[in-house]
Motif scaffolding. Structure first.
Motif, mmCIF file in Angstrom:
data_model
loop_
_atom_site.group_PDB
_atom_site.id
_atom_site.type_symbol
_atom_site.label_atom_id
_atom_site.label_comp_id
_atom_site.label_asym_id
_atom_site.label_seq_id
_atom_site.Cartn_x
_atom_site.Cartn_y
_atom_site.Cartn_z
ATOM 1 N N ILE A 163 90.909 20.045 29.958
ATOM 2 C CA ILE A 163 89.461 20.219 29.980
ATOM 3 C C ILE A 163 88.966 20.099 31.415
ATOM 4 N N VAL A 189 83.457 20.584 28.078
ATOM 5 C CA VAL A 189 84.268 20.481 26.866
ATOM 6 C C VAL A 189 84.388 21.846 26.196
ATOM 7 N N ARG A 190 85.299 21.931 25.228
ATOM 8 C CA ARG A 190 85.483 23.189 24.501
ATOM 9 C C ARG A 190 84.131 23.662 23.948
ATOM 10 N N GLY A 191 83.935 24.970 23.979
ATOM 11 C CA GLY A 191 82.649 25.541 23.595
ATOM 12 C C GLY A 191 81.788 25.874 24.786
ATOM 13 N N SER A 192 82.145 25.363 25.967
ATOM 14 C CA SER A 192 81.380 25.663 27.177
ATOM 15 C C SER A 192 81.578 27.120 27.575
ATOM 16 N N ASP A 248 84.481 25.363 19.389
ATOM 17 C CA ASP A 248 83.670 24.328 18.747
ATOM 18 C C ASP A 248 82.764 24.885 17.663
ATOM 19 N N ARG A 256 83.075 21.632 15.272
ATOM 20 C CA ARG A 256 82.084 20.992 16.151
ATOM 21 C C ARG A 256 82.576 19.660 16.707
ATOM 22 N N SER A 292 84.836 19.033 19.990
ATOM 23 C CA SER A 292 84.261 18.886 21.332
ATOM 24 C C SER A 292 83.899 17.427 21.604
ATOM 25 N N ASP A 304 86.873 15.692 22.749
ATOM 26 C CA ASP A 304 87.116 15.930 24.176
ATOM 27 C C ASP A 304 86.415 14.877 25.038
#
Length: 607
Positions: A362, A414-417, A428, A433, A436, A439
């Protein structure tokens, strides 16, 4: 190092959003010298700028007419995001309210090339959808012509070179859009990006001849690429690939055929200027000589030989630079004040990558204060909103203040960015959801291993969706935190979606899940329903006029939490989604600083 109070840091100014006047001898830009962004103009680099608007409300953009000595600017009221469009004649100071429909949102769509008309989208017909309007420069209010009735979230990409057509973009989510061409006279709407699944079509711009549209898209890749659509055949061609990085925007000057596009390289911007010597060929010019950081908002001069851009970096305030497009030679035009704080006291971050639960790395920016005693440094884990946003190395006066107070700053993507490709951005979605949030736990594990960090002094802070991440981190991992700060955050996805602006609901359900199909899951992950798990003191701040995350999110959270944990609430009656007015920002961050000093503390003092 000498420390300054938060009021001094919040008096650090930013200059951005430049636009060339006809003739190219003057630029306009936005600057917050008065405490909220207003329109200023400047005739030469480093000269004293002239203030053109004098409102208590924030100005959101300013765009010069290509032919006449006038510009259009946008302004809302109390942070309600229902922007109105105004015409300003800088030589006389006369200002005219062009839209005069205060209950509706207006989204700027640009001037026609002859400067006689402008376009915008608005939800004045139906609060939940946006329509396309064209209006004469001397017309006001309902004199605007409705040229297309929409049924979703519409924005405009500008006028064709002959002023007969408009680019219309429709967004279904931040990772799924469509692009259309609207014939203004006939009303015919041509769909040029039919697709299945989620595909990004962003930053659409007319080609110089009006026969092509350039845009960035991930239609055939994981990352955004610069592509061209031939309107006669509907065929797409690849113009430039960003490789592992995303091409995040494109701008074209029609007459000179000059083009600019940017790559997002792990948060840092790489700008490329060039000339379209063939439909799919760009002859590039030398890279502009600017600080390494985040740059954009390019505005070409009328002859296309120069461009004005905004440049900022973690240790450099936002300012306007003007560059020679062909040589890359750059001149800084604005000198936004740093409130007497030495620029060399501003600290830049380190880009790091930490492991998380599934083996991914990350990306994050980690900034240590100048003095970081071993094992004694408290850390603010500042989580961005969006969620499809990205923490980037741009200047933050709030961050520099806390660094000067002895706090370290950790800013994870974090993931989803956004900024790391399609697959990463979808990690995410809906049922994923809480991955994240995991993370964030992994970020804390990384911090625990850092020799400077005090593991008992970690603070979760974030705004909007980042506020949800704060609350979720504090309910999922309650023993990790010494304090939390939730700014305009989501406490319950169900009540958020029920009460957010009508025009936003469908767009946000695409990311979070729908009330109709996913209500049970949304209830299960909403921090409000797990608030009894929070152990650390919490500070909740919100704007009463917030159209995105209603203030009711704050009220219900505080009411439910205060029975078992210390919780403070601060509501600003004249703010919306965030704090734009200087006096409110001073109050908010002064109280946040006091709250953190009380519960975490660094033994630092301010002058």
């Amino acid at each position: 190092m000498r420390a300054y109070d938060i009021e001094r840091y919040l008096h650090i100014r930013s200059a951005y959003g430049a636009s060339f006047a006809p003739g190219g001898e003057r630029i306009s830009f936005l600057m917050d010298t008065t405490g909220v962004p207003q329109v200023w103009t400047l005739d030469e680099p480093g000269a004293w700028p002239e203030q053109q608007t004098f409102y208590d409300e924030r100005v959101t953009f300013a765009s010069w007419s290509p032919e006449n000595p006038e510009l259009v600017f946008g302004m809302d009221e109390g942070g309600n995001e229902r922007a109105q469009l105004f015409r300003l004649e800088p030589d006389t100071g006369v200002i005219t309210n062009l839209t005069a429909t205060p209950d509706a949102k207006h989204r700027w769509g640009g001037w026609s090339h002859d400067g006689e008309r402008f376009a915008f989208t608005s939800n004045r017909r139906d609060n939940a959808v946006f329509d396309v309007y064209v209006q004469g420069r001397d017309e006001t209010g309902d004199e605007a012509e409705l040229v297309h009735e929409g049924d979703g979230w519409l924005s405009l990409g500008g006028w064709s070179p002959d002023d007969s057509k408009l680019i219309v973009q429709e967004a279904y989510s931040n990772f799924d859009q469509d692009v259309y061409v609207l014939d203004i006279d006939s009303g015919e709407l041509s769909h040029i990006t039919p697709h299945e699944g989620t595909v990004r079509y962003q930053s659409p711009s007319w080609g110089p001849d009006g026969e092509s549209i350039y845009m960035v898209s991930d239609r055939e890749s994981d990352t955004l690429e610069l592509v061209r659509c031939d309107l006669a055949t509907g065929e797409f061609s690849l113009v430039e690939s960003g490789g592992d990085s995303e091409v995040e925007g494109v701008g074209i000057d029609h007459e000179s055929r000059r083009i600019v596009y940017s790559r997002n390289v792990e948060g840092y911007t790489e700008l490329t200027f060039g000339e379209l010597t063939a439909p799919d060929r760009i002859d590039t010019f030398p890279a502009p000589d600017i600080p390494k950081g985040v740059s954009g908002g390019a505005s070409f001069s009328p002859d296309g030989n120069r461009a004005a851009i905004t440049v900022t970096a973690s240790a450099n305030t936002a300012n306007v630079y003007v560059l020679d497009v062909t040589t890359g030679e750059t001149t800084r035009w604005t000198h936004a004040a740093t409130a007497g704080i030495p620029e060399d006291s501003f600290v830049a971050p380190e880009l790091i990558h930490y492991p998380t639960f599934d083996g991914r790395k990350i990306p994050a920016f980690f900034t240590l204060p100048e003095e970081s005693p071993t094992g004694e440094t408290p850390v603010i884990v500042d989580i961005h909103g969006g969620p499809e946003a990205q923490r980037r190395p741009s200047f933050s006066s709030v961050k520099q203040y806390f660094l000067s107070r002895g706090y370290a700053y950790f800013e994870p993507n974090v993931r989803g960015s956004a900024g790391y490709g399609k697959a990463y951005g979808h990690l995410d979605d809906v049922e994923n959801r809480m991955d994240s949030v995991a993370d964030i736990e992994a970020a804390v594990e990384w911090l625990h291993d850092h020799p400077a960090v005090d593991p008992d002094k970690l603070i979760a802070m974030g705004g909007s969706y980042g506020g949800f991440m704060v609350l979720a981190s504090m309910t999922e991992y309650p023993d990790l935190w010494a304090a939390g700060v939730d700014i305009v955050g989501i406490a319950s996805f169900v009540t958020f979606l029920e009460n957010t602006g009508d025009w936003r609901r469908e767009l946000r359900e695409a990311e979070y899940g729908s009330l109709e199909h996913d209500r049970e899951f949304l209830e299960s992950i909403s921090p409000l329903n797990n608030i009894d798990k929070i152990r650390a003191p919490l500070f909740v701040l919100h704007g009463a006029n917030d159209p995105r995350v209603p203030v009711s999110e704050a009220h219900q959270l505080v009411e439910k939490a205060r029975g078992h944990v210390e919780v403070r609430e601060r509501i600003f009656e004249d703010e919306g989604h965030g704090f734009s007015k200087l006096e409110n920002r001073i109050t908010a961050y002064s109280e946040i600083a006091e709250f953190l000093d009380e519960h975490v503390g660094t033994n630092q003092s301010s002058d």
